[in-house]
Design a protein around this motif. Sequence first.
Motif, short mmCIF file in Angstrom:
data_model
loop_
_atom_site.label_atom_id
_atom_site.label_comp_id
_atom_site.label_asym_id
_atom_site.label_seq_id
_atom_site.Cartn_x
_atom_site.Cartn_y
_atom_site.Cartn_z
N GLY A 260 -50.34 -6.85 -23.25
CA GLY A 260 -48.96 -6.73 -23.69
C GLY A 260 -48.08 -7.80 -23.08
N VAL A 261 -46.76 -7.58 -23.18
CA VAL A 261 -45.78 -8.53 -22.68
C VAL A 261 -44.78 -7.77 -21.80
CG1 VAL A 261 -43.99 -10.21 -23.25
CG2 VAL A 261 -46.00 -9.99 -24.72
N LEU A 262 -44.56 -8.29 -20.61
CA LEU A 262 -43.54 -7.73 -19.71
C LEU A 262 -42.23 -8.46 -19.99
CD1 LEU A 262 -42.72 -5.96 -17.25
CD2 LEU A 262 -43.39 -7.89 -15.80
N VAL A 263 -41.24 -7.70 -20.45
CA VAL A 263 -39.94 -8.27 -20.81
C VAL A 263 -38.93 -7.96 -19.71
CG1 VAL A 263 -38.06 -8.27 -22.49
CG2 VAL A 263 -40.43 -8.00 -23.27
N THR A 264 -38.32 -9.00 -19.18
CA THR A 264 -37.24 -8.84 -18.19
C THR A 264 -35.99 -9.48 -18.78
OG1 THR A 264 -38.83 -9.00 -16.40
CG2 THR A 264 -36.52 -9.25 -15.83
N ALA A 265 -34.92 -8.71 -18.81
CA ALA A 265 -33.67 -9.20 -19.41
C ALA A 265 -32.51 -8.95 -18.46
CB ALA A 265 -33.41 -8.51 -20.74
N PHE A 266 -31.73 -9.97 -18.24
CA PHE A 266 -30.52 -9.86 -17.43
C PHE A 266 -29.33 -9.93 -18.39
CE2 PHE A 266 -33.81 -11.76 -14.91
CZ PHE A 266 -33.76 -11.09 -13.70
N ASP A 267 -28.60 -8.84 -18.50
CA ASP A 267 -27.45 -8.82 -19.41
C ASP A 267 -26.30 -9.59 -18.76
OD1 ASP A 267 -25.45 -8.35 -21.19
OD2 ASP A 267 -25.48 -6.16 -21.04
N ILE A 268 -26.04 -10.76 -19.29
CA ILE A 268 -24.97 -11.61 -18.75
C ILE A 268 -23.85 -11.78 -19.77
CG2 ILE A 268 -26.50 -12.86 -17.20
CD1 ILE A 268 -26.57 -15.11 -19.30
N THR A 269 -23.77 -10.80 -20.71
CA THR A 269 -22.77 -10.91 -21.78
C THR A 269 -21.37 -11.06 -21.22
OG1 THR A 269 -24.17 -9.55 -23.20
CG2 THR A 269 -21.86 -9.79 -23.84
N GLN A 270 -21.02 -10.18 -20.28
CA GLN A 270 -19.66 -10.22 -19.75
C GLN A 270 -19.43 -11.52 -18.99
OE1 GLN A 270 -17.37 -7.81 -20.54
NE2 GLN A 270 -15.96 -9.34 -19.73
N ARG A 271 -20.46 -11.99 -18.26
CA ARG A 271 -20.31 -13.23 -17.51
C ARG A 271 -20.10 -14.42 -18.45
NH1 ARG A 271 -25.28 -14.61 -13.89
NH2 ARG A 271 -26.04 -15.63 -15.78
N VAL A 272 -20.87 -14.43 -19.55
CA VAL A 272 -20.73 -15.52 -20.52
C VAL A 272 -19.36 -15.47 -21.18
CG1 VAL A 272 -21.58 -16.44 -22.71
CG2 VAL A 272 -23.19 -15.73 -20.95
N LEU A 273 -18.94 -14.23 -21.58
CA LEU A 273 -17.63 -14.09 -22.21
C LEU A 273 -16.52 -14.49 -21.25
CD1 LEU A 273 -18.09 -10.73 -24.16
CD2 LEU A 273 -18.22 -13.05 -25.06
N ASP A 274 -16.66 -14.07 -19.97
CA ASP A 274 -15.65 -14.44 -18.97
C ASP A 274 -15.61 -15.95 -18.78
OD1 ASP A 274 -15.02 -11.81 -18.66
OD2 ASP A 274 -16.21 -11.53 -16.83
N ARG A 275 -16.81 -16.58 -18.72
CA ARG A 275 -16.85 -18.02 -18.53
C ARG A 275 -16.24 -18.75 -19.72
NH1 ARG A 275 -22.12 -19.66 -19.34
NH2 ARG A 275 -21.41 -20.52 -21.31
N ARG A 276 -16.58 -18.24 -20.92
CA ARG A 276 -16.03 -18.89 -22.11
C ARG A 276 -14.52 -18.69 -22.18
NH1 ARG A 276 -20.45 -17.99 -27.01
NH2 ARG A 276 -22.14 -19.13 -26.00
N MET A 277 -14.09 -17.50 -21.78
CA MET A 277 -12.64 -17.25 -21.75
C MET A 277 -11.97 -18.18 -20.75
SD MET A 277 -10.65 -13.66 -21.05
CE MET A 277 -11.57 -12.88 -22.38
N LEU A 278 -12.66 -18.37 -19.59
CA LEU A 278 -12.12 -19.28 -18.58
C LEU A 278 -12.10 -20.71 -19.11
CD1 LEU A 278 -11.13 -19.78 -15.71
CD2 LEU A 278 -13.52 -19.98 -14.99
N GLU A 279 -13.18 -21.10 -19.83
CA GLU A 279 -13.22 -22.44 -20.39
C GLU A 279 -12.11 -22.63 -21.42
OE1 GLU A 279 -17.15 -22.66 -21.90
OE2 GLU A 279 -18.08 -23.12 -19.96
N GLU A 280 -11.93 -21.58 -22.27
CA GLU A 280 -10.85 -21.66 -23.26
C GLU A 280 -9.49 -21.72 -22.57
OE1 GLU A 280 -11.31 -18.33 -25.79
OE2 GLU A 280 -13.18 -19.05 -26.72
N SER A 281 -9.36 -20.92 -21.49
CA SER A 281 -8.10 -20.94 -20.75
C SER A 281 -7.86 -22.31 -20.13
CB SER A 281 -8.12 -19.86 -19.66
OG SER A 281 -6.95 -19.89 -18.88
N GLU A 282 -8.94 -22.89 -19.57
CA GLU A 282 -8.80 -24.23 -18.98
C GLU A 282 -8.46 -25.25 -20.05
OE1 GLU A 282 -12.48 -24.85 -17.01
OE2 GLU A 282 -11.92 -23.72 -15.20
N GLN A 283 -9.09 -25.08 -21.24
CA GLN A 283 -8.79 -26.01 -22.33
C GLN A 283 -7.34 -25.88 -22.76
OE1 GLN A 283 -10.49 -28.41 -23.48
NE2 GLN A 283 -9.29 -28.97 -25.27
#
Length: 642
Positions: A260-283
């Motif tokens: 089989g396959v061992l799947v490991t997932a790190f949910d970074i949705t909020q971190r990505v959204l926060d970073r993108r929001m920060l990038e948009e804010s910086e822009q």
Amino acid sequence: MSHPEKTKKSRDQGNDYHIPNQYNLLMQAPVAIAVFRGRDYIIEMANDRMLELWDTTRAEVWNKPLFETNPELRTQGFDQLMQQVINDGKGIIIPEIPLTLKRKDGDVTIYLKLAYEPLREADNRITGILAMAHEITEQVAGRKKVEASEKRFRDMILQSPNAIAILTGKDLVVEIANSIMLERLFHKTAEEVSGQKLLDIFPELEGQRYPALLRQVFESGVRYRESESEIEILENGELKKYYLDLEYAPFTDSDNKITGVLVTAFDITQRVLDRRMLEESEQRSRLAIEATEMGTFDWDLKTQEFRYSDRMKGIFGGTPGRNFDHNDLVNLIHPDDLPIRNQSVQNCFVSGSLKYQVRLIWPDKSVHWVSVYGKIFYDHNHEPVKMYGTALDISRERNYQRALEESEEKFRSLANFIPTFVWTTDKNGRLTYFNHAITEFSGLSEEEIRHGGWFQLLHPEDRAVSIRRLEKAIQSGTDFQAELRFRNKSGEYRWQMGRSVALKNDDGEIQMWIGTSTDIHDQKMMAEELEKRVARRTAELKQANEELIRANQDLEQFAYVSSHDLQEPLRKILTFSDMVLKKINHDQQDVIIHLGKINTSAARMSVLITDLLNYSKVSKADDKYVSIDLNSVLDDIKNDFE
């Protein structure tokens, strides 16, 4: 254990046992075998393997009841198993059963694979039991170690703070998924996903690249990693986008075969959204800075390295190709304003922020105004390490401000020279300025007037209504105008005409109110005196008019009586003239003509009297005009001269 031959000698030493021939083959079997007879389970035969399990000799157990030689077997339920075989007449096989035996050095627990078969006579009677046992203690121990290892592995997966799941086979069947995976990504329970194919659980993944990647890892055995992977999962009927740090690792069994396959997932949705929001804010911040033509700087407070934008250099009078260091920029500050900058820098290490406005002397000797703002950032020890800031050329604004201040000063000077009260308030009606005429009139100080003294100057009868009207004007934004009485420093109340107009911006919002108050006391008194005179004259005219009406009525009555008295002789003249005319002969034409003229003149005289009477009526309602044939008038005049 000992070699079978050595064991046999040791366990049979000093004894002569007769073993039936049919048991010779069983005696040599590689598994433990024993034969029990009768209700007491007499040990009729036990090979060396069985004796090794019991840790005894043939002499100690031969032809003795099983539970007498091994009483511990009864307490572990073996008697019930053997009784079941006797009663049912059927053999039983137990793949794994624990057995605790008493040994010289203590109790020992072993695991057996056990089989009981009933022994029948020629008449089919069950007279005994054939027991076969194979010790599997090492296998059980090994299996339990594997199970314990698997349990630890599963516990590690279930307790992991990251989302983990195991998918087995090419169909990617969910074998296990921890709570983080179930709650944050699957949004399902373990019962809903366990044993289910991944694409059956999430059909929306069909067409996305993840199933193919999982199968690739399963087939190739090569680990796959991806950062900020974008995946869409159906949630509450809508596709929701997630961002994950993924790792797919091949999962192998004890034979190192990929299962089989061992799947490991790190949910970074909020971190990505926060970073993108920060990038948009910086822009947006960069766009805002560019739109406002602000310069930016970065000052390393540890190394004193000072970096700045091209716009910052332009604000300080720099030209392309020429660089400034921090000291060069400071030296451009006007000498008179340098203490302002130095004090602000000193204070910023206490307050954490830098703010000042100073004049700059550019290399071309022109003077410009600049506004500087900065913010200090600290390390984990609360030591200042960086300052980020902006600079804005405010020369135009300061010039406008100076022009405005000069204009306001002119306004105040002019206002102080006129006798009219002049004042200004903010948009809420709070007094912000008043001219000297108010203090000279009232005798109050500026401080007393600013703190509500002007309200006490109003006449008590005017206070309530003026306050209501003023509040209504402030709320509605409409102009205010009222005649009010104010007390002067002599205690005399004088009438004033107060006016106030709202000044609004382009959006129609009130910015301030400008008001004036003009002394109208003398005009007010003159108007009141004039009104009194008009009232008296009106009364006199009314009385004269009443007397005239009475006189006209007397005149009308006199005219009526006079008309009646004048008409009476004319009627008699006409009557007697008609009587004479009837008695004379027709041949007396001259007489007839003269009598006709008499009648005509008398009739005209009667009309004239009637007309004079009508004309003399003063109270007549209206005059009626009729058309006159002037020819008839001329004929009448002509006849009068004949």
